[in-house]
Design an enzyme around this catalytic site. Sequence first.
Site, PDB file in Angstrom:
ATOM      1  N   GLN A 141       0.865  -1.174   0.000  1.00 49.29           N
ATOM      2  CA  GLN A 141       0.000   0.000   0.000  1.00 49.29           C
ATOM      3  C   GLN A 141       0.905   1.229   0.000  1.00 49.29           C
ATOM      4  OE1 GLN A 141      -2.290   0.653   3.570  1.00 49.29           O
ATOM      5  NE2 GLN A 141      -3.912   1.777   2.497  1.00 49.29           N
ATOM      6  N   ASN A 183     -16.395  -1.833  18.743  1.00 49.39           N
ATOM      7  CA  ASN A 183     -15.870  -2.647  17.646  1.00 49.39           C
ATOM      8  C   ASN A 183     -14.371  -2.847  17.844  1.00 49.39           C
ATOM      9  OD1 ASN A 183     -15.405  -3.868  15.120  1.00 49.39           O
ATOM     10  ND2 ASN A 183     -15.055  -1.873  14.159  1.00 49.39           N
ATOM     11  N   HIS A 214      37.648 -22.347  37.988  1.00 48.35           N
ATOM     12  CA  HIS A 214      37.868 -20.955  38.368  1.00 48.35           C
ATOM     13  C   HIS A 214      38.608 -20.196  37.275  1.00 48.35           C
ATOM     14  CE1 HIS A 214      37.727 -23.032  42.321  1.00 48.35           C
ATOM     15  NE2 HIS A 214      38.745 -23.723  41.868  1.00 48.35           N
TER      16      HIS A 214
END
Length: 466
Positions: free
Chosen positions: A79, A176, A370
């Site tokens: 669009q 709506n 470690h």
Amino acid sequence: MEVMPQPLTIVILAAGLGTRMKSRHAKVLHQAGGKTLLQHVIDTALELAPAERIFVVVGHQAEKVRQSVTTPGIGFIEQTEQKGTGHAVLIGRHALAGLDGHLMVLYGDCPLLRTETLRRLIAQAAEGPAAGVLLSAMMDDPYGYGRVIRDSRGHVLDVVEQKSGTPEQLAIKEANMGIYCFRAGLFWEHVGEIEPNNPAGEYYLTDMPAILHRAGHTVEAMRIDDPAEALGINDRAQLAEVDRIFRDRKRRAVMAAGVTLIQPETITIDPAAEIGQDSIIESFAQILGKTKIGENCRVGSCSIVSDSTLADEVHIGAFTIVTTSVLEHGVHAGPYARLRMENHVEAGAHIGNFVELKKTRMGKGAKANHLAYLGDSEIGARVNIGAGTITCNYDGFKKHRTGIGEGAFVGSNSTLVAPIDIGEGAYVAAGSVITNPVPPDALALGRARQEIKEEWAKKRRKLAKT
């Protein structure tokens, strides 16, 4: 029994920018609950229709939106001008009009919709004579929502927007939610009748109920109990609220499956993550991506486990980060460890505090308890890595491999300069810098010989006073 129309086409409107988000990114690209808003909606749609019947209308940042979709087969309609929701569907007419059955319209910024709700909407559209069914909800304060106008039989006559409603219409509490399921043939027959009769000059899909009613068709509304399910996201505050809802849904599902969450409201678990029965996740932990955690595991406070696999009875200590790694049965990692990426830790191995692994395989029962860095390494079973050991894997141009054979012992504060191999059962003396291969069962020493200078300190102090 639910009646599902076949086939079903779904259009997801995702062309808007979302100016109230105050962002350079299209609104549907923002994330909540571990996924983009759009991907949430697509994933819900895929529960209802195959990918080839799902179309996304894109506009702002169209290419970025396309690239964000992780599902193959989804169709896209662009669009180029945003002229309203009706226009967004209308421009897809050539691609969609030949698809019969029902047409559902969803919004790309409404990620909370449940599949069960949409199945009910589709079933109502399929069972009766209605040309379309819209989703509605009763709201104490429906300000900003279109009001659903019904006749005496309960059929929908119109949807009146906030700006154009009379005081009597705006007093209606039924709103709506903007989700529709139409009979496709009737929809395409009449959608061209939408006119831009509004100050914005846009084409609104909310005009369709009145258009269909005037044409002699019935439109119905299906009410949902919780309006939040159809909540659209318009700003950052709503985004945060939707994220909270998603997180809470996931936490509840995990606990229902037999997982203990300590202070659950502080814990983040992504939608695709899986956690096995009787595992314990401590406060402020994050379980991200497609992580899979087995049974009887424990993840410590403030730890992050991302896109990783943990077998049964794995223990992750507090403040540990595990990324794209595999931890086999009974592995212990942490606290304060970092498994950076692409590691594989075999059963029973221990990764201790302040140890970092990167692209490393640790054999069964191996230990680095470690203060160590192990990168691009293959470490055999039962190897012991002393505190302060590092693999020097980068020469400024390339990364190089370190191999340590089964049962080897690497003393504290050792530096292993890659590429290098240390044989099975070999010993590396503490403080060594190792630059050459070490044969199996050998002892390697790579440090300066200790020297004692008697009375040196006493003389130095005396000299300093003069």
